[in-house]
Design a protein around this motif. Sequence first.
Motif, PDB file in Angstrom:
ATOM      1  N   GLU A  32      54.507  17.011  41.508  1.00 30.91           N
ATOM      2  CA  GLU A  32      53.670  15.808  41.472  1.00 30.91           C
ATOM      3  C   GLU A  32      53.182  15.535  40.053  1.00 30.91           C
ATOM      4  O   GLU A  32      53.185  14.393  39.604  1.00 30.91           O
ATOM      5  CB  GLU A  32      52.484  15.984  42.431  1.00 30.91           C
ATOM      6  CG  GLU A  32      51.721  14.728  42.691  1.00 30.91           C
ATOM      7  CD  GLU A  32      52.501  13.662  43.444  1.00 30.91           C
ATOM      8  OE1 GLU A  32      52.203  12.477  43.214  1.00 30.91           O
ATOM      9  OE2 GLU A  32      53.400  13.997  44.236  1.00 30.91           O
ATOM     10  N   LYS A  35      55.350  13.429  37.781  1.00 28.74           N
ATOM     11  CA  LYS A  35      55.444  11.994  38.072  1.00 28.74           C
ATOM     12  C   LYS A  35      54.357  11.187  37.369  1.00 28.74           C
ATOM     13  O   LYS A  35      54.461   9.965  37.276  1.00 28.74           O
ATOM     14  CB  LYS A  35      55.317  11.753  39.581  1.00 28.74           C
ATOM     15  CG  LYS A  35      56.406  12.383  40.402  1.00 28.74           C
ATOM     16  CD  LYS A  35      56.125  12.164  41.881  1.00 28.74           C
ATOM     17  CE  LYS A  35      57.088  12.913  42.754  1.00 28.74           C
ATOM     18  NZ  LYS A  35      56.743  12.773  44.182  1.00 28.74           N
ATOM     19  N   TRP A  36      53.317  11.837  36.898  1.00 30.95           N
ATOM     20  CA  TRP A  36      52.148  11.139  36.371  1.00 30.95           C
ATOM     21  C   TRP A  36      52.360  10.685  34.935  1.00 30.95           C
ATOM     22  O   TRP A  36      53.134  11.272  34.184  1.00 30.95           O
ATOM     23  CB  TRP A  36      50.918  12.015  36.489  1.00 30.95           C
ATOM     24  CG  TRP A  36      50.558  12.321  37.912  1.00 30.95           C
ATOM     25  CD1 TRP A  36      51.135  11.798  39.043  1.00 30.95           C
ATOM     26  CD2 TRP A  36      49.576  13.232  38.360  1.00 30.95           C
ATOM     27  NE1 TRP A  36      50.546  12.327  40.163  1.00 30.95           N
ATOM     28  CE2 TRP A  36      49.587  13.201  39.778  1.00 30.95           C
ATOM     29  CE3 TRP A  36      48.679  14.058  37.725  1.00 30.95           C
ATOM     30  CZ2 TRP A  36      48.731  13.977  40.553  1.00 30.95           C
ATOM     31  CZ3 TRP A  36      47.820  14.836  38.486  1.00 30.95           C
ATOM     32  CH2 TRP A  36      47.848  14.787  39.886  1.00 30.95           C
ATOM     33  N   THR A  37      51.588   9.648  34.544  1.00 28.84           N
ATOM     34  CA  THR A  37      51.793   9.047  33.225  1.00 28.84           C
ATOM     35  C   THR A  37      50.724   9.371  32.195  1.00 28.84           C
ATOM     36  O   THR A  37      51.009   9.371  31.001  1.00 28.84           O
ATOM     37  CB  THR A  37      51.883   7.513  33.373  1.00 28.84           C
ATOM     38  OG1 THR A  37      50.687   7.044  33.990  1.00 28.84           O
ATOM     39  CG2 THR A  37      53.080   7.101  34.210  1.00 28.84           C
ATOM     40  N   LYS A  38      49.483   9.617  32.620  1.00 29.90           N
ATOM     41  CA  LYS A  38      48.398   9.793  31.642  1.00 29.90           C
ATOM     42  C   LYS A  38      48.541  11.077  30.839  1.00 29.90           C
ATOM     43  O   LYS A  38      48.329  11.097  29.640  1.00 29.90           O
ATOM     44  CB  LYS A  38      47.037   9.732  32.331  1.00 29.90           C
ATOM     45  CG  LYS A  38      46.729   8.351  32.850  1.00 29.90           C
ATOM     46  CD  LYS A  38      45.352   8.263  33.435  1.00 29.90           C
ATOM     47  CE  LYS A  38      45.122   6.878  33.997  1.00 29.90           C
ATOM     48  NZ  LYS A  38      43.920   6.795  34.788  1.00 29.90           N
ATOM     49  N   ARG A  39      48.834  12.145  31.494  1.00 30.10           N
ATOM     50  CA  ARG A  39      49.095  13.442  30.850  1.00 30.10           C
ATOM     51  C   ARG A  39      48.053  13.835  29.807  1.00 30.10           C
ATOM     52  O   ARG A  39      48.369  14.147  28.664  1.00 30.10           O
ATOM     53  CB  ARG A  39      50.498  13.466  30.278  1.00 30.10           C
ATOM     54  CG  ARG A  39      51.527  13.263  31.374  1.00 30.10           C
ATOM     55  CD  ARG A  39      52.935  13.475  30.948  1.00 30.10           C
ATOM     56  NE  ARG A  39      53.804  13.332  32.119  1.00 30.10           N
ATOM     57  CZ  ARG A  39      55.048  13.679  32.142  1.00 30.10           C
ATOM     58  NH1 ARG A  39      55.616  14.192  31.084  1.00 30.10           N
ATOM     59  NH2 ARG A  39      55.760  13.521  33.243  1.00 30.10           N
ATOM     60  N   TRP A  43      45.807  17.476  32.750  1.00 38.20           N
ATOM     61  CA  TRP A  43      47.208  17.515  33.160  1.00 38.20           C
ATOM     62  C   TRP A  43      47.907  18.700  32.486  1.00 38.20           C
ATOM     63  O   TRP A  43      48.616  19.469  33.142  1.00 38.20           O
ATOM     64  CB  TRP A  43      47.907  16.207  32.791  1.00 38.20           C
ATOM     65  CG  TRP A  43      49.354  16.183  33.173  1.00 38.20           C
ATOM     66  CD1 TRP A  43      49.889  15.786  34.365  1.00 38.20           C
ATOM     67  CD2 TRP A  43      50.469  16.584  32.366  1.00 38.20           C
ATOM     68  NE1 TRP A  43      51.254  15.908  34.352  1.00 38.20           N
ATOM     69  CE2 TRP A  43      51.635  16.403  33.126  1.00 38.20           C
ATOM     70  CE3 TRP A  43      50.581  17.074  31.069  1.00 38.20           C
ATOM     71  CZ2 TRP A  43      52.904  16.691  32.639  1.00 38.20           C
ATOM     72  CZ3 TRP A  43      51.851  17.372  30.583  1.00 38.20           C
ATOM     73  CH2 TRP A  43      52.999  17.178  31.370  1.00 38.20           C
ATOM     74  N   ALA A  71      44.249  15.509  39.003  1.00 36.60           N
ATOM     75  CA  ALA A  71      44.337  14.339  39.884  1.00 36.60           C
ATOM     76  C   ALA A  71      43.154  13.396  39.656  1.00 36.60           C
ATOM     77  O   ALA A  71      43.315  12.173  39.662  1.00 36.60           O
ATOM     78  CB  ALA A  71      44.408  14.779  41.341  1.00 36.60           C
ATOM     79  N   GLU A  74      43.874  11.600  36.411  1.00 35.48           N
ATOM     80  CA  GLU A  74      44.955  10.621  36.583  1.00 35.48           C
ATOM     81  C   GLU A  74      44.521   9.418  37.419  1.00 35.48           C
ATOM     82  O   GLU A  74      45.110   8.355  37.336  1.00 35.48           O
ATOM     83  CB  GLU A  74      46.159  11.310  37.245  1.00 35.48           C
ATOM     84  CG  GLU A  74      47.369  10.434  37.460  1.00 35.48           C
ATOM     85  CD  GLU A  74      48.108  10.047  36.192  1.00 35.48           C
ATOM     86  OE1 GLU A  74      48.912   9.112  36.261  1.00 35.48           O
ATOM     87  OE2 GLU A  74      47.893  10.672  35.136  1.00 35.48           O
ATOM     88  N   THR A  76      44.455   9.572  40.800  1.00 42.47           N
ATOM     89  CA  THR A  76      45.239   9.595  42.032  1.00 42.47           C
ATOM     90  C   THR A  76      44.569  10.379  43.154  1.00 42.47           C
ATOM     91  O   THR A  76      45.063  10.362  44.277  1.00 42.47           O
ATOM     92  CB  THR A  76      46.645  10.188  41.792  1.00 42.47           C
ATOM     93  OG1 THR A  76      46.504  11.528  41.342  1.00 42.47           O
ATOM     94  CG2 THR A  76      47.428   9.387  40.775  1.00 42.47           C
TER      95      THR A  76
END
Length: 95
Positions: A32, A35-39, A43, A71, A74, A76
């Motif tokens: 999962e 898949k995330w963009t902020k990193r 993260w 999470a 991010e 989410t």
Amino acid sequence: MALHWFNPPVPVKTEHPGIIHNVNNAEAAGEELMKWTKRGPWWELAVRVCMAVIFDEMEPEEARKAFLAAAKEEGTLLPPNDNQLNWKGIRSMCL
């Protein structure tokens, strides 16, 4: 290879509206995270902790804590009681 389970699961949004992914092991958390963009910093820590858990260098609960923080960062993370949305979303897709 055995999964590294933790409990309770961490509910996160998916790319499909109304569908929730309840992440409950370090391997799923790692997938999962990719898949995330902020990193951001949480993260990065979560990725390192998940890898350490997978290599049996840390306990699965540590992966849960790190994934939970990532999470939140991010945007989410969902509250645990939102799990019912998952069934509503699935039911509406089937009708």
